[in-house]
Design a protein around this motif. Structure first.
Motif, mmCIF file in Angstrom:
data_model
loop_
_atom_site.group_PDB
_atom_site.id
_atom_site.type_symbol
_atom_site.label_atom_id
_atom_site.label_comp_id
_atom_site.label_asym_id
_atom_site.label_seq_id
_atom_site.Cartn_x
_atom_site.Cartn_y
_atom_site.Cartn_z
ATOM 1 N N LEU A 487 0.841 -1.191 0.000
ATOM 2 C CA LEU A 487 0.000 0.000 0.000
ATOM 3 C C LEU A 487 0.879 1.244 0.000
ATOM 4 N N ASP A 488 0.321 2.337 -0.438
ATOM 5 C CA ASP A 488 1.055 3.601 -0.541
ATOM 6 C C ASP A 488 0.867 4.401 0.749
ATOM 7 N N PHE A 489 1.598 4.027 1.797
ATOM 8 C CA PHE A 489 1.443 4.693 3.091
ATOM 9 C C PHE A 489 2.711 5.387 3.579
ATOM 10 N N ALA A 490 3.746 5.454 2.743
ATOM 11 C CA ALA A 490 5.009 6.037 3.190
ATOM 12 C C ALA A 490 4.824 7.472 3.679
ATOM 13 N N ALA A 491 4.065 8.287 2.943
ATOM 14 C CA ALA A 491 3.851 9.676 3.358
ATOM 15 C C ALA A 491 2.960 9.749 4.589
ATOM 16 N N ASP A 492 1.938 8.891 4.651
ATOM 17 C CA ASP A 492 1.039 8.889 5.803
ATOM 18 C C ASP A 492 1.775 8.539 7.091
ATOM 19 N N LEU A 493 2.749 7.670 6.987
ATOM 20 C CA LEU A 493 3.454 7.193 8.174
ATOM 21 C C LEU A 493 4.807 7.868 8.357
ATOM 22 N N ASP A 494 5.048 8.941 7.621
ATOM 23 C CA ASP A 494 6.260 9.721 7.829
ATOM 24 C C ASP A 494 6.218 10.299 9.241
ATOM 25 N N GLY A 495 7.180 9.969 10.031
ATOM 26 C CA GLY A 495 7.172 10.380 11.433
ATOM 27 C C GLY A 495 6.858 9.243 12.378
ATOM 28 N N ALA A 496 6.332 8.135 11.851
ATOM 29 C CA ALA A 496 6.151 6.954 12.697
ATOM 30 C C ALA A 496 7.517 6.425 13.101
ATOM 31 N N ARG A 497 7.641 5.974 14.320
ATOM 32 C CA ARG A 497 8.940 5.522 14.828
ATOM 33 C C ARG A 497 9.285 4.114 14.361
ATOM 34 N N ALA A 498 8.271 3.347 13.998
ATOM 35 C CA ALA A 498 8.496 1.983 13.498
ATOM 36 C C ALA A 498 7.287 1.569 12.676
ATOM 37 N N ILE A 499 7.524 0.694 11.670
ATOM 38 C CA ILE A 499 6.447 0.165 10.835
ATOM 39 C C ILE A 499 6.649 -1.344 10.711
ATOM 40 N N LEU A 500 5.613 -2.104 11.039
ATOM 41 C CA LEU A 500 5.638 -3.562 10.928
ATOM 42 C C LEU A 500 4.592 -3.984 9.912
ATOM 43 N N GLN A 501 5.029 -4.574 8.795
ATOM 44 C CA GLN A 501 4.119 -5.105 7.775
ATOM 45 C C GLN A 501 3.765 -6.531 8.161
ATOM 46 N N ALA A 502 2.470 -6.756 8.456
ATOM 47 C CA ALA A 502 2.048 -8.063 8.976
ATOM 48 C C ALA A 502 1.199 -8.852 7.992
ATOM 49 N N TRP A 503 0.894 -8.308 6.800
ATOM 50 C CA TRP A 503 0.081 -8.969 5.792
ATOM 51 C C TRP A 503 -1.274 -9.370 6.383
ATOM 52 N N HIS A 504 -1.818 -10.508 5.977
ATOM 53 C CA HIS A 504 -3.000 -11.099 6.614
ATOM 54 C C HIS A 504 -2.511 -12.390 7.269
ATOM 55 N N PRO A 505 -2.184 -12.340 8.546
ATOM 56 C CA PRO A 505 -1.418 -13.431 9.165
ATOM 57 C C PRO A 505 -2.228 -14.625 9.631
ATOM 58 N N GLY A 506 -3.582 -14.523 9.657
ATOM 59 C CA GLY A 506 -4.374 -15.645 10.099
ATOM 60 C C GLY A 506 -4.537 -15.688 11.603
ATOM 61 N N PRO A 507 -4.997 -16.820 12.148
ATOM 62 C CA PRO A 507 -5.384 -16.883 13.565
ATOM 63 C C PRO A 507 -4.245 -16.690 14.546
ATOM 64 N N GLU A 508 -3.015 -16.986 14.142
ATOM 65 C CA GLU A 508 -1.883 -16.789 15.040
ATOM 66 C C GLU A 508 -1.361 -15.349 14.994
ATOM 67 N N GLY A 509 -1.953 -14.533 14.139
ATOM 68 C CA GLY A 509 -1.451 -13.185 13.921
ATOM 69 C C GLY A 509 -1.401 -12.286 15.140
ATOM 70 N N PRO A 510 -2.493 -12.132 15.885
ATOM 71 C CA PRO A 510 -2.458 -11.207 17.017
ATOM 72 C C PRO A 510 -1.360 -11.515 18.029
ATOM 73 N N GLU A 511 -1.225 -12.774 18.403
ATOM 74 C CA GLU A 511 -0.178 -13.130 19.370
ATOM 75 C C GLU A 511 1.210 -12.945 18.770
ATOM 76 N N ALA A 512 1.365 -13.284 17.491
ATOM 77 C CA ALA A 512 2.670 -13.129 16.848
ATOM 78 C C ALA A 512 3.045 -11.649 16.743
ATOM 79 N N ILE A 513 2.092 -10.804 16.391
ATOM 80 C CA ILE A 513 2.357 -9.371 16.273
ATOM 81 C C ILE A 513 2.718 -8.780 17.624
ATOM 82 N N ALA A 514 1.937 -9.092 18.649
ATOM 83 C CA ALA A 514 2.225 -8.569 19.990
ATOM 84 C C ALA A 514 3.575 -9.064 20.494
ATOM 85 N N ALA A 515 3.881 -10.326 20.219
ATOM 86 C CA ALA A 515 5.179 -10.870 20.650
ATOM 87 C C ALA A 515 6.321 -10.129 19.974
#
Length: 711
Positions: A487-515
C-alpha cells in the motif's frame, strides 16, 4: 474427484490455518512451506479431498491487482522456489497418499491492462516464457506438478482458455507437463461472453477442449455438448479421448478406484494437531517484516500506557485474506441473504449470463462497496472457528501495564467522526500503536481480493487522516499494517517511529504481532514485493531490464521512480554483517556449477534471523537482460555474536534465456555475482566468466541448493 482450495491451509472449518501466500513468501523459507502443505494434504485426504486448486504461481508486478495476496510476489525465482516446495509437500512422492496440487493461473494472468482482473495481458512471448512460465516449469520438472489451471486473460488476441499455443505447445510440448488442465470457474463460457470468440457454449467447449483444457469447472456447461460435437464431426474424437484418459489416470493415481471412501474417524486425529498449530505460529512469526525502526521497538516489558488505535485493532476479520474459512463464511452468509456473488469477478450478470442457473445466482456483487455482514456477527463466527483467537488490541493489552483501544475510523468508510477520540487517546498515553490496513475478501467492503482491483493504493477510508493526526501528536507511534499487497502509506506514516508489515497473518497473527512488538520474538521477514513510491510508479520490481526502471536514469517530474521499500528489505532488532565472499571458480563453462559462499555474523546483542540473498547479472547480453536476477536465498538463525558460513551451489544454467532465434541458451560472457540482505543492499560483489555458449533443450536448474556451517 473432490476439490478445494489450500492457498494458506485447507479452506475448511477446523483445518489448520496459516498466513496468506504473500506472507508465506516473506519468510523466504521454502522448507517451511513444504511442511505447511504436508499438513494441508493430510487434512484434505482425511475428508476425501484429492485435489486442491493451489498454489498460485503468478508472478505479480502490479500492486493494483486485487489478487496480489495469493501470489509469492514479484520475483520468478522466489515464486518458483515456493511453488516447488508447495507441490512437494502437497503431493508427497506418491499421489496415493498425497493430494493433487494445481498450479495457477497459466499464463500471464497477474499482469493485465490497468491491473484489471480477467482482461488482456500485454506481455511479449519472451517475457511470457522467461518470467511468467518459470514457476510453472519449475514445479513441473522439479516436483511433478499434476494439475494446471488456465487463466482468464487474453494473450496476443487469444483467450488462454482457447489457446492451443499456450495450453499445449507451451505447457505440454515445451515445459513437459503431462497432467490434467482444469478450467478456472466459468473460463470456458467466457469464450462466448464477454470475450466473444465463441458463438455459443457448445463452440466454447469445442475450442477449450481442442486447446488442451481437459476438465471444465465447476460444472459442465460447454463440455456437456462434447458428445454431440463428436457425433457431428465438429470435434475429433481423439481429442476427447486424450482428455478423458488424463482425467481417469489421475483418479487411479490418487487411489479412487481402489478406495473411494475415507475413514470417518480420521479427520479429528489429523486436523489442527498441536504440531500443526506450532508450525502455523512459526510461519506467522517468520512472515512479519519490520520496514522501519528507530529503536522504539521492541517495547519494554515495563512500558507505560499504550493507545492501540485503528480499525484493524479490534477485528478478527481483518486478519484473514480471501480463500480462507473466515472469508468463506462472509461469502456464504452474503449469498444466503440474497446477495449474488461470484468468484470470477464479473461485474454485470446481464452481459455474462451463463447457460447454467446455478452460475447466474452467483454473478453481480464484485462492484459493491457496502458491508454486507455485520462486523460483530462475522467476528463471532470466526471465533467459533478459532475459539482461542484474540484481537491485536487484546494481545497487546495482555502484555501492557495499561492500554486502551480506539478504532478512530472504519476500514473503508470515509467518516472522520472518531478521529478526535483517537487523537485524545494517543495524547493520554506514552506510546501509540496504529493498526491499519485493508480488508481482503470476495464481497462487500473488501478493497483487496479477487475482482477487487484498485485505481489507488492509499489506505482505504479515513485511515490516512487518522495516521497523520495521531503521528502529529508527537507521541511515539508504531504502525502495524495488515494488507494483502503493498500500500502507498510512506507519506502517511512519515514520522512513525516503526512500521511492521504483517500482511493477513491468520489466527496466530495477534499473538505473533504482539510478541514481535514486545521483543518476545525478533522479526526476520523480507519483502517479496517492492513497495512503489506512489500508484503512478506501478509496476515497480527489482528485476527490471537494463535501461528500464531505476536503471533508466529517468524519474518522474513529481518524484522518484525508486520504490519506498525494495524487494528483499526487512530489518531486525539485531544487526548482521556479511563478509568473505568466495567463488570456487572464476571461469567456468556454461551450465557448470560454482560454489558461492560468504560469512554471516550476528553483530548485535540478541538472537535473530537474516536472509542471505544471492543475485547475478549478465553484464553484457545479446538480449536485454535484468539488472539483477535472484538466484538463491538462505535464511539463517544466529545467536548474538554467532557466525556461520553460507554456501550456494549455483548452476549457471539458471542464466538461460531465449536468444534472437528463440532458442534457449546460456551465453558466454561476464557475470556479476552479488550477495547481500536485500536487492538494495548488496555489499559483496565478484565477477564470474562463462567461457562458452550452450544451447539447452529446456531448463535444467530452478532452485539453488544452499548449506549453512557454523563457525
Amino acid at each position: 474427484m473432490v476439490h478445494n482450495e489450500a492457498l494458506s491451509g485447507l479452506v475448511q472449518a477446523s483445518a489448520t490455518a496459516f498466513p496468506t501466500a504473500i506472507g508465506l513468501a516473506s519468510t523466504f523459507a521454502p522448507r517451511l512451506i513444504e511442511q505447511m502443505t504436508a499438513v494441508a494434504s493430510r487434512e484434505a485426504r482425511a475428508v476425501g479431498i484429492n485435489h486442491v486448486l493451489s498454489p498460485v504461481l503468478d508472478v505479480n508486478r502490479d500492486a493494483r491487482w486485487g489478487r496480489v495476496h495469493e501470489t509469492y510476489g514479484e520475483d520468478p525465482y522466489l515464486c518458483c522456489a515456493m511453488g516447488i516446495a508447495f507441490v512437494r509437500g502437497m503431493q508427497t512422492d506418491d499421489l496415493r497418499h498425497g493430494t493433487i496440487a494445481t498450479g495457477k493461473h497459466f499464463l500471464g494472468y497477474s499482469y493485465s491492462e490497468g491491473a484489471l482482473n480477467q482482461t488482456v495481458s500485454p506481455i511479449g512471448p519472451r517475457t511470457l516464457h522467461e518470467v511468467f512460465a518459470l514457476p510453472f516449469e519449475g514445479a513441473i520438472r522439479e516436483a511433478g506438478l499434476a494439475s494446471v489451471m488456465n487463466s482468464y486473460n487474453e494473450v496476443d488476441g487469444v483467450p488462454v482458455a482457447g489457446s492451443y499455443e499456450i495450453l499445449t505447445e507451451l505447457l505440454r510440448d515445451r515445459l513437459g507437463f503431462d497432467g490434467c488442465v482444469v478450467a478456472d470457474y466459468s473460463a470456458v463460457t467466457r469464450l462466448r461472453s464477454p470475450q466473444a470468440v465463441a458463438a455459443d457454449d457448445a463452440d466454447a467447449g469445442r475450442q477449450a477442449v481442442s486447446a488442451g483444457l481437459d476438465i471444465e469447472l465447476p460444472a459442465a456447461i460447454g463440455y456437456k455438448f462434447l458428445p454431440e460435437l463428436v457425433e457431428s464431426g465438429a470435434l475429433d474424437e481423439a481429442i476427447l479421448d486424450s482428455a478423458v484418459r488424463r482425467s481417469l489416470t489421475q483418479r487411479f493415481q490418487v487411489g479412487l478406484f481402489d478406495s473411494p471412501t475415507v475413514d470417518p474417524d480420521l479427520a479429528p486425529k489429523v486436523f489442527a494437531t498441536a504440531e500443526a498449530l506450532e508450525l502455523s505460529r512459526k510461519l506467522t512469526d517468520a512472515s512479519l517484516v519490520l520496514l522501519e525502526n528507530d529503536g522504539v521497538l521492541p517495547l519494554a516489558a515495563e512500558q507505560g500506557s499504550i493507545a492501540v488505535i485503528g480499525p484493524m485493532a479490534q477485528t478478527l476479520r481483518g486478519l484473514f485474506a480471501a480463500y480462507t474459512p473466515a472469508a468463506a463464511i462472509e461469502l456464504g452468509r452474503a449469498m444466503e441473504r440474497g446477495f449474488a456473488a461470484t468468484m470470477a469477478g464479473v461485474s454485470d450478470g446481464s452481459e455474462t449470463a451463463s447457460s447454467d442457473p446455478m452460475l447466474d445466482v452467483v454473478s453481480v456483487i464484485f462492484h459493491s462497496t457496502e458491508s454486507m455482514i455485520d462486523a460483530a456477527e462475522l467476528d463471532e463466527a470466526i471465533n467459533g472457528l478459532y475459539p482461542n483467537m484474540v484481537t491485536i488490541a487484546e494481545a497487546i493489552a495482555a502484555r501492557a501495564n495499561r492500554s486502551l483501544s480506539v478504532a478512530g475510523c472504519d476500514w473503508t468508510l470515509p467518516e472522520t467522526d472518531g478521529i478526535a477520540e483517537a487523537v485524545a487517546a494517543a495524547r493520554a498515553c506514552d506510546v501509540a500503536i496504529l493498526v491499519i490496513g485493508e480488508k481482503t475478501g470476495w464481497v462487500g467492503d473488501a478493497t483487496g481480493g479477487e475482482g477487487r482491483d484498485r485505481k489507488t493504493l492509499e489506505l482505504p477510508g479515513a485511515q490516512s487522516q487518522l495516521a497523520r493526526e495521531v503521528i502529529a501528536t508527537g507521541v511515539p507511534t508504531v504502525a502495524v499494517v495488515l494488507s494483502g499487497r503493498p500500500l502507498d502509506f510512506a507519506a502517511d506514516l512519515d514520522g512513525a517511529r516503526a512500521i511492521l508489515q504483517a500482511w493477513h497473518p491468520g489466527p496466530e497473527g495477534p499473538e505473533a504481532i504482539a510478541a514481535a512488538l514486545f521483543g518476545e520474538s525478533n522479526p526476520g521477514g523480507k519483502l517479496p514485493v517492492s513497495f512503489p513510491a506512489g500508484v503512478g510508479a506501478t509496476p515497480s520490481y527489482h528485476g527490471h531490464k537494463h535501461g528500464s526502471g531505476t536503471s533508466s536514469g529517468r524519474a518522474y517530474v513529481d518524484g522518484t521512480s525508486a520504490p519506498a521499500w525494495g524487494f528483499g528489505h526487512g530489518l531486525s532488532y539485531t544487526t548482521f554483517e556479511l563478509s568473505d565472499l568466495t567463488l570456487s571458480a572464476v571461469e567456468v563453462r556454461a551450465t557448470e556449477k560454482v560454489t558461492i559462499g560468504c560469512t554471516v555474523a550476528n553483530t548485535g546483542d540478541r538472537a535473530g534471523d537474516e536472509v542471505v540473498q544471492l543475485y547475478v547479472r549478465d553484464v553484457v547480453g545479446s538480449i536485454t537482460r535484468p539488472v539483477r536476477q535472484l538466484a538463491g536465498v538462505h535464511r539463517v538463525s544466529l545467536d548474538a555474536g554467532e557466525r556461520c558460513r553460507v554456501e550456494f551451489d549455483f548452476d549457471t544454467s539458471q542464466l538461460a534465456f531465449l536468444d534472437n532465434d528463440f532458442s534457449l541458451i546460456v551465453e558466454e560472457g561476464e557475470i556479476e555475482v552479488m550477495v547481500g540482505t536485500s536487492s538494495q543492499d548488496l555489499s559483496l560483489r565478484a565477477r564470474l566468466q562463462l567461457t562458452d555458449t550452450a544451447r539447452l533443450a529446456h531448463r535444467t536448474a530452478f532452485v539453488t541448493p544452499s548449506v549453512q556451517r557454523k563457525l
